[in-house]
Design a protein around this motif. Structure first.
Motif, mmCIF file in Angstrom:
data_model
loop_
_atom_site.group_PDB
_atom_site.id
_atom_site.type_symbol
_atom_site.label_atom_id
_atom_site.label_comp_id
_atom_site.label_asym_id
_atom_site.label_seq_id
_atom_site.Cartn_x
_atom_site.Cartn_y
_atom_site.Cartn_z
ATOM 1 N N UNK A 68 0.775 -1.404 0.008
ATOM 2 C CA UNK A 68 -0.104 0.087 -0.020
ATOM 3 C C UNK A 68 0.810 1.309 0.068
ATOM 4 N N UNK A 69 2.023 1.344 0.689
ATOM 5 C CA UNK A 69 2.802 2.207 0.718
ATOM 6 C C UNK A 69 3.484 2.605 -0.484
ATOM 7 N N UNK A 70 3.922 1.504 -1.163
ATOM 8 C CA UNK A 70 4.521 1.595 -2.505
ATOM 9 C C UNK A 70 3.708 2.286 -3.666
ATOM 10 N N UNK A 71 2.437 2.028 -3.352
ATOM 11 C CA UNK A 71 1.257 2.337 -4.441
ATOM 12 C C UNK A 71 0.962 3.930 -4.284
ATOM 13 N N UNK A 115 -0.999 9.722 3.192
ATOM 14 C CA UNK A 115 -0.989 8.263 3.266
ATOM 15 C C UNK A 115 0.345 7.673 3.375
ATOM 16 N N UNK A 116 1.388 8.065 2.867
ATOM 17 C CA UNK A 116 2.821 7.629 3.002
ATOM 18 C C UNK A 116 3.103 7.754 4.313
ATOM 19 N N UNK A 117 2.800 8.708 5.020
ATOM 20 C CA UNK A 117 3.416 8.833 6.287
ATOM 21 C C UNK A 117 2.499 7.838 7.217
ATOM 22 N N UNK A 118 1.381 7.884 6.990
ATOM 23 C CA UNK A 118 0.463 7.027 7.666
ATOM 24 C C UNK A 118 0.752 5.516 7.435
ATOM 25 N N UNK A 171 3.776 0.695 9.602
ATOM 26 C CA UNK A 171 4.841 -0.380 9.291
ATOM 27 C C UNK A 171 5.879 -0.431 10.462
ATOM 28 N N UNK A 172 6.153 0.676 11.092
ATOM 29 C CA UNK A 172 7.271 1.009 12.284
ATOM 30 C C UNK A 172 6.733 0.201 13.386
#
Length: 135
Positions: A29-32, A49-52, A57-58
């Motif tokens: 999802x993050x790569x998209x 969204x990337x930050x979310x 992930x972390x």
């Protein structure tokens, strides 16, 4: 040691597998997602969204690492218990079932000697009941 205590390693491993699958989903999802930098002010309600996903992930990686450490602890605890069992066949049954995570059918096949899945399961149950009665 109870059946529930013996089964902890199995369930921890399943939990780690599930979390790793979720982590793969989050990476996908993050790569998209791509961040658009327009120089325009952010509008309330619009999220990064990337930050979310990076935060999720972390967090999930931390959970997985903690569970892996718990697995090492459980594995050592199980091995110490099994090493103190006098009966060699019971040590094998306990190790195959609770350390290696085999099904009762696979345990019976591995130890051979005409054992069935019911016979090894019942032998294990009797052993644990005897251990409980002694303590």
């Amino acid at each position: 040691m109870t059946l529930k205590e013996l089964s902890q390693l199995y369930y921890l491993n399943r939990e780690i597998e599930r979390d790793k699958a979720r982590l793969d989903e989050l990476y996908s999802k993050a790569a998209g997602c791509t961040q658009t930098i327009t120089g325009m002010p952010h509008v309330p309600g619009v999220t990064d969204k990337v930050g979310k996903y990076a935060a999720e992930i972390a967090d999930l990686r931390g959970i997985i690492e903690a569970n892996i450490q718990r697995c090492f602890y459980e594995l050592n605890r199980l091995n110490r218990f099994i090493e103190n069992v006098d009966d060699a066949q019971m040590r094998m049954i306990l190790s195959l079932r609770f350390v290696n995570g085999l099904t009762w059918r696979q345990v019976a096949h591995s130890i051979g000697g005409g054992n069935t899945e019911d016979s090894v399961r019942k032998a294990c149950q009797r052993f644990l009941q005897e251990q409980d009665a002694e303590n």
